[in-house]
Design an enzyme around this catalytic site. Structure first.
Site, PDB file in Angstrom:
ATOM      1  CG  ASP A 166      -2.230   5.133   4.497  1.00 48.95           C
ATOM      2  OD1 ASP A 166      -2.895   4.233   3.955  1.00 48.95           O
ATOM      3  OD2 ASP A 166      -1.142   4.929   5.073  1.00 48.95           O
ATOM      4  CD  GLU A 167      -3.720   2.274   7.852  1.00 49.08           C
ATOM      5  OE1 GLU A 167      -4.789   1.644   7.868  1.00 49.08           O
ATOM      6  OE2 GLU A 167      -2.617   1.716   7.807  1.00 49.08           O
ATOM      7  NE  ARG A 183      -0.291  -6.345  11.216  1.00 45.16           N
ATOM      8  CZ  ARG A 183      -0.487  -5.650  10.104  1.00 45.16           C
ATOM      9  NH1 ARG A 183       0.368  -4.708   9.769  1.00 45.16           N
ATOM     10  NH2 ARG A 183      -1.508  -5.904   9.300  1.00 45.16           N
ATOM     11  CE  LYS A 226      -1.373   1.218   3.886  1.00 44.14           C
ATOM     12  NZ  LYS A 226      -1.983   1.293   5.232  1.00 44.14           N
ATOM     13  CB  THR A 227       3.688   2.381   2.129  1.00 42.47           C
ATOM     14  OG1 THR A 227       2.968   2.166   3.350  1.00 42.47           O
ATOM     15  CG2 THR A 227       4.540   3.626   2.257  1.00 42.47           C
ATOM     16  CD  GLN A 237      -5.003  -4.296   7.574  1.00 42.22           C
ATOM     17  OE1 GLN A 237      -4.028  -4.080   8.288  1.00 42.22           O
ATOM     18  NE2 GLN A 237      -4.909  -4.317   6.254  1.00 42.22           N
TER      19      GLN A 237
END
Length: 794
Positions: free
Chosen positions: A216-217, A600, A33-34, A247
């Site tokens: 973002d998020e 994670r 994503k980043t 998430q």
């Protein structure tokens, strides 16, 4: 241009090359994503978009720093505004402070400052809090701000006792903040959202200034954040949001999952791109995560996949108690470091609550394993640091009454509580800051001449400090410590304890000032430093270069990754947390939190449960989490060597019998995706709690009356979704857990949160057997297989 697009997948290219118009990027965990966001910014600049017209907003300082570095590599010398929502709003508010009734040197209250201000507001409101608490009042007001509810709107709202009390305190609390030229954390968003609504010309100017906004998020945004980005994307609807409904784990902070679920309704012309390839985890780990999250109904369907090697099976390990769990994990990490050449930084231990880290810390220390507990705000909450920060806040903002109250007698200078209280009353009556009251101390009734002399000396010290306000932060801080004789005060107060940590913390704080001056040679103002400290987040303390085992909560682990992850306490009451069981939305958020923890892990993942667990000194039998039954149990490697074979008993009255291997019957047929559109998107359907869209928050004139605004932010209830497929492999545990069949109408029970009560009705069978229990505060419903209800008299 080739360098920007090189190595991207087809779906990533689609997201990167979309410039104009709304864009929704549904990014699964570990899907790059980043990389997509940063390459998209570089692509936009290469296509001629001015960097000054781009704003990239995220939720952590660490994520913003990473984006800034990556964009700097792809597009050197092209600065783009990047930062958190709160930093973005803090800078807007700093520039347009008068529109919110503030001055540009306003202070940002941290949680402890806000707590003190709230106590003062409750006292001033003269309300009874016998049926509520200061914490509950603060929570109610915080939720109101996140929903853009003003004090006037709350006053005409709910009739519940707690809300009525909060409605009386809210306007007084807000007025005290304005008088102190201060804001709390929620105000940063609240003021900007209201400011944009009430000032259409400003809104339009900022819309033109930031023509391209990237968020973002996005799944973690609340209504205030929604309204802000909506307001800045009316004339130029170039809003690109990235996120993953699976998430979304901050509902307890006011995050509204429907912001991302409804994005395609809010922006019908949106381009939607799904990033489903996972680059982080092994297929074994990914299958466990994917099968778990498919039990949620409020989500956007994604088909996660990876080309990574299969890797080790996910381990489910059962321990006798939490101490054995901690020792076992510490031994495994020690052996892996010695035998496999791994490093301490390769390991993370995640838990639902901080209380579970204590036994883990002991086990780490006893084996000489270096470790870190992630809590970035902890340093700034230490007393000595809070004292120095209070001085700095008062120098920057003389109206900061909370800071004045903290330092007026620190170091001790003979100013007692009664004198401070009389100064406060004088300040309230005359509507002036407490520092101004101190300047007029000889006019304050009831203060003795000796005490007034001490107050005057403090004002003189303050005036000398204020003259240094324009110096470098290092020089100001060193002068502050010397002028107040603060280190001598610490030495005197700790001499009996032979504890020099407080003095060391002061030295560390000065080092932080030196670093700030180095990084900000041109704009290193005191105001900027205080803003930076106020907006520090827990995860900002995490340094992956530190060679230490990481202990952290599941919430703090968001956005991070580790080769080896241990998730401890996968038990009912912990994960899911006991407070989440009352609503389907809460239960689904806990499942998402577990999903975040699982994803994670890069190479190895171990889940652990105990037969008994001690939390806050209370030892009781533990029940495996119902989420374990939603995993592909036949693929997990179960380590049961420490468990009696009959630990998991079967309820003879249950609908299904559970074999020893936990290979439970599949109930996937029970899962109904309400509102299914054919591609797995649930939309709203009739499930869960959904908000009235805030799209009309800004009408053509951007001047909605408060009555309409109240309707916009109203939360309406719809038919709740049932949680499908709940089963437990432990309806009864050796050591005292009662079978679900033992509960009858009239049974006296005890609950850890609600106290003693009486079962008034029983419905359902087996793992779905439900009891309604009457407690002093009302009736509550429990799934008996998970409830942890202690029977007093069967």
């Amino acid at each position: 241009m080739d360098a920007i697009l090189k190595g991207l997948t087809e779906s990533q290219v689609q997201a990167v090359t979309h410039i104009d118009g709304p864009l929704l990027i549904l990014a699964g965990p570990g899907s790059g994503k980043t990389r997509v966001v940063t390459h998209r910014i570089a692509y936009m600049i290469a296509q001629g978009v001015s960097p000054s017209q781009i704003a990239a907003v995220t939720f952590t300082n660490k994520a913003a720093d990473e984006m800034r570095n990556r964009v700097g590599e792809l597009a050197p010398g092209k600065p783009v505004w990047m930062g958190t929502f709160h930093r973005f709003c803090a800078q807007l508010l700093r520039r347009y402070a008068p529109l919110a009734g503030l001055s540009e040197n306003y202070s940002i209250y941290d949680s402890s400052d806000s707590k003190q201000a709230m106590k003062r507001a409750i006292q001033a409101a003269e309300v009874s809090i016998s049926h509520t608490s200061p914490e509950q009042i603060a929570s109610t007001i915080s939720n109101a701000k996140n929903r853009l509810v003003t004090p006037e709107m709350m006053a005409s709202g709910s009739s519940r006792t707690g809300d009525v009390v909060a409605a009386k305190v809210y306007p007084i609390y807000q007025q005290q903040l304005l008088t102190a030229n201060a804001v709390d954390f929620d105000d940063l968003l609240f003021h900007v959202a209201i400011m944009l609504r009430n000032n259409p010309e400003l809104r339009s100017d900022l819309d033109a200034r930031f023509r391209y906004i990237l968020v973002d998020e996005y799944q973690d945004t609340n209504l205030a954040q929604y309204a802000i980005v909506r307001g800045l994307s009316i004339d130029n609807a170039n809003l690109a949001v990235t996120g993953d409904p699976d998430q979304s784990i901050y509902g307890w902070r006011g995050a509204d999952l429907n912001n991302i679920l409804d994005f395609e309704k809010d922006y019908p012309a949106v381009k939607t791109v799904r990033l489903e390839q996972n680059y982080r985890s092994t297929p074994n780990i990914l299958r466990v995560a994917d099968q778990l999250i498919r039990h949620n109904r409020q989500r956007k369907q994604k088909d996660l996949y990876t080309h990574n090697q299969e890797g080790d099976a996910v381990v489910l390990r059962i321990f006798e108690d939490g101490y054995q769990e901690a020792d076992g994990i510490a031994d495994e990490i020690t052996n892996a470091i010695r035998a496999e050449g791994m490093r301490p930084r390769d390991f993370a231990i995640l838990c639902r609550m901080n209380a579970l880290t204590r036994s883990l810390e002991h086990s780490m220390r006893s084996r000489g394993l270096p470790y870190q507990i992630i809590n970035g705000v902890e340093f700034y909450q230490r007393k000595e640091i809070k004292d120095l920060l209070a001085y700095l806040h008062l120098i920057n903002n003389p109206s900061h009454d909370v800071a004045f109250h903290r330092v007026v007698n620190v170091p001790t200078r003979g100013i007692g509580a009664k004198t401070i209280e009389r100064l406060r009353r004088y300040a309230d009556v005359n509507q002036v800051p407490m520092l101004e009251a101190a300047r007029n101390v000889y006019q304050v009734e009831g203060i003795a001449k000796r005490s007034a002399t001490f107050v005057t000396r403090f004002v003189e010290i303050y005036d000398r400090l204020s003259k240094k306000a324009s110096a470098t932060l290092e020089d100001l801080l060193r002068y502050l410590v010397e002028e107040t004789k603060y280190e001598a005060f610490l030495e005197k107060s700790t001499v009996d304890q032979q504890d020099s940590s407080a003095i060391a913390n002061v030295d560390e704080f000065i080092s932080a000032a030196v670093e700030f001056d180095r990084q900000h040679p041109e704009d290193g103002t005191l105001e900027a430093f205080l803003e930076q400290v106020a907006l520090v987040a827990d995860t900002d303390a995490f340094e992956d270069s530190d060679d230490r085992v990481t202990l952290m909560t599941l919430h703090a682990a968001k956005g991070l990754e580790f080769p080896c992850v241990y998730i401890v306490g996968v038990e009912q009451g912990l994960l899911p947390h006991s407070r989440s069981m009352d609503t389907d939305a809460g239960f689904e958020e806990e499942r998402r939190l577990f999903f975040v923890g699982i994803t994670r892990a890069m190479q190895r993942l171990q889940l652990s449960i105990c037969k008994r667990r001690t939390v806050r000194g209370d030892t009781r039998p533990a029940v495996p989490s119902p989420f374990l039954n939603e995993l592909p149990l036949d693929e997990l490697r179960k380590v049961e060597s420490v468990v009696d074979r009959d630990w998991f008993d079967e309820d003879p009255d249950a609908d299904n019998q559970y074999p020893e291997s936990w290979d439970l019957a599949d109930e996937s047929d029970d899962i109904v995706m309400n509102g299914d559109t054919g591609n797995g998107d649930t939309g709203n359907g009739d499930a869960g709690e959904v908000h009235e869209t805030a799209a009309p928050f800004f009408d053509e004139a951007c001047q909605l009356p408060e009555s309409e605004l109240a309707e916009i932010v109203q939360v309406k209830k719809r038919k709740p979704a049932s949680v499908p497929g709940l089963k437990t492999a432990a309806d009864m545990l050796n050591g005292g857990m009662t079978p679900v069949t033992a509960y009858r109408e009239g049974t006296q029970v005890r609950h850890i949160e609600y106290g003693e009560g009486t079962v008034i009705s029983i419905t359902g069978r087996g793992p779905k057997r439900t009891a309604t229990v009457r407690f002093d505060d009302g009736e509550h419903h429990f799934r008996l297989a998970f409830a942890n209800l202690e029977v007093i008299d069967v």
